[in-house]
Design a protein around this motif. Structure first.
Motif, PDB file in Angstrom:
ATOM      1  N   PHE A   1      72.582  84.864 182.611  1.00  0.00           N
ATOM      2  CA  PHE A   1      72.614  83.988 183.786  1.00  0.00           C
ATOM      3  C   PHE A   1      71.218  83.887 184.400  1.00  0.00           C
ATOM      4  N   ALA A   2      70.548  85.033 184.516  1.00  0.00           N
ATOM      5  CA  ALA A   2      69.214  85.045 185.116  1.00  0.00           C
ATOM      6  C   ALA A   2      68.242  84.204 184.301  1.00  0.00           C
ATOM      7  N   ARG A   3      68.306  84.326 182.992  1.00  0.00           N
ATOM      8  CA  ARG A   3      67.414  83.534 182.152  1.00  0.00           C
ATOM      9  C   ARG A   3      67.716  82.043 182.292  1.00  0.00           C
ATOM     10  N   THR A   4      68.990  81.696 182.356  1.00  0.00           N
ATOM     11  CA  THR A   4      69.380  80.298 182.526  1.00  0.00           C
ATOM     12  C   THR A   4      68.866  79.739 183.848  1.00  0.00           C
TER      13      THR A   4
ATOM     14  N   ALA B   1      68.453  98.621 180.548  1.00  0.00           N
ATOM     15  CA  ALA B   1      68.796  97.326 179.953  1.00  0.00           C
ATOM     16  C   ALA B   1      68.133  96.182 180.714  1.00  0.00           C
ATOM     17  N   VAL B   2      68.110  96.281 182.040  1.00  0.00           N
ATOM     18  CA  VAL B   2      67.442  95.242 182.831  1.00  0.00           C
ATOM     19  C   VAL B   2      65.939  95.266 182.573  1.00  0.00           C
ATOM     20  N   LEU B   3      65.353  96.461 182.543  1.00  0.00           N
ATOM     21  CA  LEU B   3      63.911  96.564 182.297  1.00  0.00           C
ATOM     22  C   LEU B   3      63.541  96.000 180.926  1.00  0.00           C
ATOM     23  N   ALA B   4      64.396  96.225 179.940  1.00  0.00           N
ATOM     24  CA  ALA B   4      64.113  95.721 178.602  1.00  0.00           C
ATOM     25  C   ALA B   4      64.199  94.198 178.545  1.00  0.00           C
ATOM     26  N   ALA B   5      65.102  93.619 179.339  1.00  0.00           N
ATOM     27  CA  ALA B   5      65.294  92.169 179.336  1.00  0.00           C
ATOM     28  C   ALA B   5      64.267  91.434 180.178  1.00  0.00           C
TER      29      ALA B   5
ATOM     30  N   PRO C   1      61.001  91.088 180.428  1.00  0.00           N
ATOM     31  CA  PRO C   1      59.924  90.257 179.856  1.00  0.00           C
ATOM     32  C   PRO C   1      60.398  88.940 179.259  1.00  0.00           C
ATOM     33  N   ARG C   2      61.690  88.832 178.956  1.00  0.00           N
ATOM     34  CA  ARG C   2      62.226  87.610 178.349  1.00  0.00           C
ATOM     35  C   ARG C   2      62.771  86.628 179.383  1.00  0.00           C
ATOM     36  N   ILE C   3      62.706  86.996 180.652  1.00  0.00           N
ATOM     37  CA  ILE C   3      63.250  86.149 181.717  1.00  0.00           C
ATOM     38  C   ILE C   3      62.088  85.651 182.564  1.00  0.00           C
ATOM     39  N   ASN C   4      61.972  84.342 182.691  1.00  0.00           N
ATOM     40  CA  ASN C   4      60.818  83.737 183.362  1.00  0.00           C
ATOM     41  C   ASN C   4      61.004  83.647 184.872  1.00  0.00           C
TER      42      ASN C   4
END
Length: 323
Positions: free
Chosen positions: A102-105, A138-142, A144-147
């Motif tokens: 959702f965050a990435r979207t 899990a949030v920290l790993a994700a 860098p992929r979320i703008n």
């Protein structure tokens, strides 16, 4: 030391039913009056939500009566402008990985529309310290992929999970959870705390934060007040025994007191860099101003969002509310 939370304007929704899925989050993210948004609290594997048990009502805080239907489907709800809420929710049935999608979207949609993505606070918890540490990682790993800028709120204060009292009420439980947090995270990490009612609870929390300055950068104060009961006539308004967590106008003075006390104790302990997100009963410009005056750097809204929809943030940010 983790980075500090940055929200402009300093207003966002709290983790609540009206931040459950993308349809809610999209409207909150698009509002010009939110400086960021918070997701509903999630677990790595989701929570076994049951509509027959996990629900809420609005009610009149002046007399504890006149509750709405259970889990009113309308949004905004058909409730009195000053209504409080009582909920028996546990946590979100949606898995953490889905909230990260959702965050990435949301970030991608904002950029496509020519808007600068604003911060997204991912609210997480776990049934054990190890589960909670896994959620944070899990949030920290994700990230860098979320703008968009991310932050993590660790909810150690939900009063409605059976067999799992809020760890933030217990010094040993709080220490065990904090021990599982990674040091020096790359995004702001905060704790969502329950309403405290006596001095030892505040001192316990501040001591725990002081011992973990490399892990925590903000506190969200407060969550709902547990073990509250609203009756419809002589029967509980909520399912089963009817107990739930109260939020809205009825908790506002207690939330103000928690924020003011924490700000004073944090400053006295040399922890002025720990920011406060004040939550509890804010529904208008005056309530926002009171929460800021009590010491909150940021202000969160839940019950009033459910009553009025995202337009409530426009009302709150009237010119007289800006401090």
């Amino acid at each position: 030391m983790p980075p500090r939370l940055a929200l402009d304007p300093p207003l966002l929704n709290a983790a609540c039913p009206w931040a459950t899925d993308l349809s809610y989050l999209r409207a909150l993210y698009a509002s010009p009056s939110t400086g960021g948004i918070t997701t509903r609290t999630s677990l790595v594997d989701g929570y076994p939500h049951d509509d027959a048990v996990n629900t809420f009502v609005f009610f009149d805080p002046a007399n504890g009566a006149s509750p709405t239907s259970v889990f009113p489907r309308a949004f905004p709800a058909d409730a009195d402008a000053n209504a409080a809420s009582l909920n028996s929710f546990g946590l979100s049935p949606i898995k953490l990985a889905t909230y990260l999608e959702f965050a990435r979207t949301l970030a991608d949609e904002a950029r496509a529309a020519g808007r600068k993505p604003k911060p997204i606070v991912i609210s997480v918890t776990g049934s054990t310290p190890e589960d909670t540490g896994a959620a944070i990682r899990a949030v920290l790993a994700a990230a860098p992929r979320i703008n968009a800028p991310l932050a993590i709120e660790v909810n150690l204060s939900c009063p409605n999970v059976p067999g799992h009292p809020p760890p933030a009420y217990d010094a040993r439980g709080l220490a065990d959870y904090l021990a599982a947090f990674p040091a020096d995270p790359a995004v702001p990490v905060g704790l969502k705390t329950p309403p405290y009612t006596h001095a030892d609870q505040f001192s316990m929390l501040v001591a725990a934060v002081a011992a973990n300055q490399d892990k925590v950068s903000f506190l969200t104060s407060t969550n709902t007040l547990g073990n509250c009961l609203v009756l419809r006539g002589t029967e509980p308004a909520l399912p089963e025994l009817g107990f739930g967590g109260m939020a809205g106008p009825g908790i506002h003075p207690l939330s103000l007191g928690n924020v003011a006390t924490l700000r004073r104790l944090l400053d006295a302990a040399g922890l002025s860099h720990i920011d406060l997100v004040g939550v509890g009963g804010v529904s208008d410009a005056a309530g926002y101003a009171r929460m800021r005056a009590a010491g909150a750097r940021f202000v969160g809204v839940a019950t009033a969002l459910g009553r009025h929809g995202p337009a409530v943030f426009d009302t709150i940010l009237a010119p007289r509310a800006r401090l």
